[in-house]
Design an enzyme around this catalytic site. Structure first.
Site, PDB file in Angstrom:
ATOM      1  N   CYS A 118      -7.946  35.078  84.392  1.00 21.24           N
ATOM      2  CA  CYS A 118      -6.578  35.524  84.690  1.00 21.24           C
ATOM      3  C   CYS A 118      -6.502  37.038  84.837  1.00 21.24           C
ATOM      4  O   CYS A 118      -7.442  37.755  84.506  1.00 21.24           O
ATOM      5  CB  CYS A 118      -5.639  35.089  83.557  1.00 21.24           C
ATOM      6  N   CYS A 199      -3.346  33.242  87.787  1.00 22.13           N
ATOM      7  CA  CYS A 199      -2.684  33.249  86.491  1.00 22.13           C
ATOM      8  C   CYS A 199      -2.620  34.657  85.920  1.00 22.13           C
ATOM      9  O   CYS A 199      -3.345  35.539  86.379  1.00 22.13           O
ATOM     10  CB  CYS A 199      -3.414  32.311  85.525  1.00 22.13           C
TER      11      CYS A 199
END
Ligand code: NAG
Ligand code: NAG
Ligand code: NAG
Length: 310
Positions: A118, A199
């Site tokens: 992420c 993300c």
């Protein structure tokens, strides 16, 4: 040729080169360039057509890049490169050239699924060159081209034909005349997978020197944006970069980027938007220190350094 592949990311580089050569200071280069092209056109009319066909040696290139990726770029990964190629062939070879859907690539994509950390996802549109230097200095960004599929198929062209050898090496159709173009379908699915995975904080790099910096027809505007998941993404951090010498057409508060922000807001994303990001400006200045905007940039950096050493 440029028009029909306008969605193809690699094409942005071609544009950039063309435009680079047409800057005022490079008139001679343009003339040399034009002359060379004229000579090529006159001497070998078949050559240009051939360029639009499937990239020669595509099999060796694709498999070679795959081994390069799993051996040198990302040695921790285990993929079966031959199997990925086999699935690719299955989707494309001996098919008519406009008849490859994203679904046809699903077996290939499942042979090469990949996850990414992420906070590193970088999306871009019409900022290819800058994106490359940004990703290179940042070292912590992931773009589609860093994924296995992006790495393997970057800049390649392909299309099938029913007769042997199964690929059409002499010409491929334009994206615009095809409902299911084999190259477009692959990038569409790759872009969708990439965006669905995104993300944490993600970065979107847009070009403020053009009209429609946020273009609903670009891969970012048509596929990636819709595939981002507000439950997975914390912040969409938009960065608008203009050419140092202008023009200054769009910004966080002007033009199509305002539409992008509205879409993000309505889908429940948190976002930030930055014009003239300092890192991006420094990167641009490194390539062209003579620009007046770089003088101020250099001066302020110098001042800061002096303060820092005091
Ligand atoms: C397109 O592909 C589908 C299935 O992959 C096949 O049934 C159909 O005949 C193909 N059409 C053409 C024109 O090749
Ligand atoms: C913006 O797009 C133009 C035209 O494609 C290109 O020449 C220029 O390099 C791009 N600017 C940036 C900052 O990427
Ligand atoms: C994510 O972006 C927000 C807004 O720019 C920032 O405040 C936050 O520190 C960022 N978080 C990470 C982990 O980078």
């Amino acid at each position: 040729m440029h028009k029909h592949v306008s969605l193809l990311r690699s094409d942005e580089a071609v544009w950039r080169l063309t435009i680079m050569y047409s800057s005022k200071t490079s008139v001679t280069l343009v003339m040399i360039n034009v002359t060379i092209w004229l000579i090529i056109l006159l001497l070998c009319p078949g050559k240009l057509r051939a360029q639009l066909g499937t990239t020669p040696n595509i099999k060796h290139i694709v498999i070679g890049r795959c081994y390069n990726y799993i051996t040198l770029v990302n040695p921790s990964l285990r993929y079966d490169c031959e199997e990925i190629w086999r699935q690719f062939e299955e989707a494309v070879v001996h098919q008519s050239s406009c008849n490859v859907t994203v679904k046809d690539y699903h077996p290939m994509f499942s042979a090469m699924s990949q996850t990414w950390p992420c906070d590193r996802f970088l999306f871009w549109s019409k900022t290819r060159a800058l994106m490359h230097s940004y990703a290179a200095v940042g070292r912590h960004f992931w773009t589609l081209e860093d994924t296995l599929v992006g790495f393997m198929f970057n800049d390649l062209i392909w299309c099938g034909q029913e007769q042997d050898p199964g690929f059409d090496f002499s010409s491929c159709p334009a994206w615009s005349v095809c409902r299911n173009h084999p190259v477009y379908s692959l990038w569409r699915q790759a872009s969708q997978n990439f965006a669905e995975m995104a993300c944490g904080n993600i970065t979107v790099l847009l070009n403020g020197s053009i009209v429609n910096a946020f273009n609903r027809k670009s891969m970012f505007g048509s596929v990636e944006l819709d595939s981002l998941n507000p439950q997975r993404v914390d912040y969409v951090n938009i960065k608008v970069a203009t050419n140092l010498e202008g023009p200054y057409i769009e910004s966080c508060s002007q033009g199509s980027i305002v539409d992008l922000i509205q879409i993000l807001q309505s889908r429940g994303f948190r976002w930030t938007c930055t014009d003239n990001d300092e890192t991006l400006m420094i990167l641009q200045c490194l390539q062209d220190l003579k620009q007046s905007s770089c003088q101020t940039c250099a001066n302020s950096l110098l001042r800061r350094k002096i303060f820092a050493s005091n």
